[in-house]
Design an enzyme around this catalytic site. Structure first.
Site, short mmCIF file in Angstrom:
data_model
loop_
_atom_site.label_atom_id
_atom_site.label_comp_id
_atom_site.label_asym_id
_atom_site.label_seq_id
_atom_site.Cartn_x
_atom_site.Cartn_y
_atom_site.Cartn_z
N ARG A 149 0.86 -1.18 0.00
CA ARG A 149 0.00 0.00 0.00
C ARG A 149 0.90 1.23 0.00
O ARG A 149 1.87 1.27 0.77
CB ARG A 149 -0.86 0.04 1.27
N GLU A 150 0.59 2.22 -0.83
CA GLU A 150 1.36 3.45 -0.76
C GLU A 150 1.19 4.04 0.63
O GLU A 150 0.12 3.94 1.23
CB GLU A 150 0.90 4.42 -1.85
N PHE A 248 -11.65 -0.80 5.43
CA PHE A 248 -12.12 -0.52 4.07
C PHE A 248 -13.63 -0.33 4.00
O PHE A 248 -14.25 -0.60 2.98
CB PHE A 248 -11.60 -1.57 3.07
N LEU A 249 -14.20 0.12 5.10
CA LEU A 249 -15.63 0.46 5.11
C LEU A 249 -15.80 1.95 5.41
O LEU A 249 -16.79 2.33 6.03
CB LEU A 249 -16.38 -0.37 6.15
N CYS A 259 -3.88 2.07 -8.76
CA CYS A 259 -4.11 0.62 -8.76
C CYS A 259 -5.59 0.24 -8.83
O CYS A 259 -6.04 -0.32 -9.84
CB CYS A 259 -3.48 0.00 -7.52
N LYS A 322 -4.86 9.61 -1.38
CA LYS A 322 -5.03 9.21 0.03
C LYS A 322 -3.91 9.87 0.82
O LYS A 322 -2.92 10.35 0.22
CB LYS A 322 -5.01 7.70 0.18
C1 UGA Z 1 -3.97 -0.77 -3.14
C2 UGA Z 1 -4.15 -2.03 -2.30
O1 UGA Z 1 -4.68 -1.69 -1.01
C3 UGA Z 1 -2.80 -2.73 -2.11
O2 UGA Z 1 -2.97 -3.94 -1.38
C4 UGA Z 1 -2.21 -3.03 -3.49
O3 UGA Z 1 -0.93 -3.64 -3.38
C5 UGA Z 1 -2.06 -1.73 -4.26
O4 UGA Z 1 -3.35 -1.11 -4.39
C6 UGA Z 1 -1.50 -2.06 -5.61
O5 UGA Z 1 -2.19 -2.70 -6.40
O6 UGA Z 1 -0.32 -1.77 -5.85
P1 UGA Z 1 -3.13 1.72 -2.63
O7 UGA Z 1 -3.48 2.03 -4.05
O8 UGA Z 1 -1.82 2.19 -2.07
O9 UGA Z 1 -3.14 0.13 -2.41
O10 UGA Z 1 -4.27 2.36 -1.75
P2 UGA Z 1 -5.40 1.86 -0.73
O11 UGA Z 1 -4.91 2.02 0.65
O12 UGA Z 1 -5.93 0.53 -1.12
O13 UGA Z 1 -6.51 2.95 -0.99
C7 UGA Z 1 -7.12 3.05 -2.29
C8 UGA Z 1 -8.16 4.13 -2.30
O14 UGA Z 1 -9.30 3.71 -1.57
C9 UGA Z 1 -7.75 5.47 -1.72
O15 UGA Z 1 -8.20 6.50 -2.57
C10 UGA Z 1 -8.47 5.50 -0.39
O16 UGA Z 1 -8.74 6.81 0.03
C11 UGA Z 1 -9.74 4.73 -0.72
N1 UGA Z 1 -10.41 4.14 0.45
C12 UGA Z 1 -9.78 3.19 1.20
C13 UGA Z 1 -11.70 4.52 0.77
O17 UGA Z 1 -12.31 5.37 0.09
N2 UGA Z 1 -12.34 3.94 1.85
C14 UGA Z 1 -11.72 3.01 2.61
O18 UGA Z 1 -12.36 2.52 3.57
C15 UGA Z 1 -10.42 2.62 2.28
#
Ligand code: UGA
Length: 431
Positions: A149-150, A248-249, A259, A322
């Site tokens: 995750r970033e 993630f909710l 990604c 994020k």
């Molecule tokens: C995501 C996956 O979580 C990683 O496991 C994966 O390795 C990575 O993609 C990848 O394919 O390289 P990342 O893109 O860093 O990681 O970000 P996330 O933490 O997953 O968040 C993604 C988006 O979802 C963000 O915009 C965040 O704000 C949003 N989000 C997350 C929500 O809107 N609600 C939530 O409850 C959680």
């Protein structure tokens, strides 16, 4: 071990630095000279906590080098391919130009017994196709998807929650990868050894599940908005069921980044190619729900401003997709800022790390410090939940802005405190 990493973006640079931290002798390759020059001086070309320290340590110790010359990979026992697979310009499928380029670039330097390890996120079937291209060199191929995750990329690389090896036959690739990841293996990190297709699918299935979870709660937010319910209380209540879980909710302006959005689209495109489009047709709905939340935030802002944002001063807090990142790829926050600007609002956008990237992509926007954005604002819009914004004092702010209206696009502010300080608080899916 002597390791090469082809592609030094968000994935590859962290992977190279982390492999050096684990004691390997690493060469990172990228076509972008500016990026390589920065990395070679121990400077991170993007914001990622913990990365600068690893780069400096590896470069100073001499076991982390960077180059634009593919010939420098010669002699490495393991070659990681960590290039990007962005969305194609004219379709939702993944663009494999960089993966194919990396493999073909590697070919002249591969020797029998070496291992090429794919880390890029690719459509299922890619490894099967590439193995035939690599075979004449005597090198082998494995697919080892990355789940970092970033914002937590260094920790996720050095201490992953699982390792997945997609291999063709025999155990040699497993033995080599176990040596690469000796520390994680020694710490009993769960390991799944499987075939190419499963390894490729694990990656997109994981991201599709996460995207679906976020869009599920955002769909509940849409219902909560018309039913007079509160989605955060709903998420807490269903999250106590450990089969569901609270992670993630978080309902809000939705997911973005390099990604989740492109991976669900590429997965859909690949499933259609395989004649099973209907199996993941729901991912189109996941995408649509996600994009609707951006419309909703803009709509809430315009409504709160009395029906028009024209010439209103709007403080947009957050541009990165994020917190803990300067990544603006497919960022909902930046999208909201651009749309409000397009409606004639006087937007002042701010972000602790992502302003420089945003200014390159959208020079039409006005950027400023948090104080400059808030000064005299007619409305405050929080779209990335940086801790700096969560910690803002609503009492103090009330005397700085022109009008005390806040749209909390991430449901991250303390609603009681903000309302208590006299603000009109508008959340997503909140009462
Ligand atoms: C995501 C996956 O979580 C990683 O496991 C994966 O390795 C990575 O993609 C990848 O394919 O390289 P990342 O893109 O860093 O990681 O970000 P996330 O933490 O997953 O968040 C993604 C988006 O979802 C963000 O915009 C965040 O704000 C949003 N989000 C997350 C929500 O809107 N609600 C939530 O409850 C959680």
């Amino acid at each position: 071990m002597k390791i090469s990493v082809i592609g030094c973006g968000y994935l590859g640079a962290v992977h190279a630095a982390s492999m050096a931290k684990l004691g390997h002798d690493v060469i990172g390759i990228d076509v972008d000279k500016a990026k390589i020059d920065a990395l070679a001086q121990g400077k991170a070309p993007f914001f990622e906590p913990g990365l600068p320290e690893l780069l400096v340590a590896g470069v100073d110790a001499g076991n982390l080098r960077f180059s634009t010359d593919m010939a420098d990979v010669a002699g490495s026992a393991v070659h990681f391919v960590a290039v990007g697979t962005p969305q194609q310009k004219n379709s939702t499928g993944a663009d494999l130009t960089y993966v194919d380029g990396a493999i073909h670039g590697l070919l002249p330097y591969l020797a029998p017994g070496e291992l090429v390890v794919g880390k890029s996120t690719v459509p299922v079937g890619t490894a099967e196709r590439l193995v035939g291209i690599i075979a004449p060199t005597g090198a082998e191929l494995a697919w080892n998807p990355e789940f970092l995750r970033e914002g937590y990329a260094v920790k996720d690389t050095i201490a992953p929650d699982r390792l997945v090896y997609g291999i063709e036959k025999g155990r040699r690739a497993v033995e080599i990868l176990n040596k690469v990841y000796a520390q994680a293996i020694g710490n009993d990190t769960p390991l799944v050894v499987t075939d190419f297709a499963t390894a490729e699918l694990v990656k997109v299935a994981a991201n599709a599940f996460l995207a679906t979870k976020i869009s599920f709660i955002n769909a509940m937010a849409e219902i909560a908005e018309v039913a007079g319910a509160d989605v955060t209380e709903l998420a807490d209540a269903i999250g106590y069921d450990d089969r569901i879980g609270r992670k993630f909710l978080n309902a809000g302006v939705g997911f973005g980044g390099g990604c989740l959005p492109k991976d669900i689209r590429a997965f859909t495109a690949r499933a259609e190619e395989l004649g099973r489009g209907e199996s993941v047709a729901f991912l189109k709905e996941v995408d649509a729900i996600n994009l609707r939340r951006r419309d909703r935030v803009v709509e809430l802002v315009v409504d709160a401003l009395g029906g028009s944002a024209y010439q209103k001063k709007v403080a947009v807090l957050g541009l990165a997709f994020k917190p803990q990142s300067d990544d603006i790829r497919d960022s909902p926050a930046l999208d909201v800022a651009v749309r409000l600007h397009g409606l004639g609002a006087h937007v002042i956008a701010t972000d602790p790390e992502a302003m420089a990237n945003s200014a390159i992509k959208h020079p039409q926007l006005t950027f400023g410090t948090t104080a400059e954005a808030l000064d005299g604002a007619d409305i405050v819009v929080v779209v990335t939940e940086w801790k700096e914004y969560r910690a803002l004092d609503p009492v103090e702010l009330a005397s700085v802005v022109n009008d005390t209206i806040v749209v909390d696009g991430r449901n991250c502010l303390d609603v009681v405190a903000w309302r208590g300080a006299g603000w009109r608080y508008i959340g997503l899916g909140r009462r």
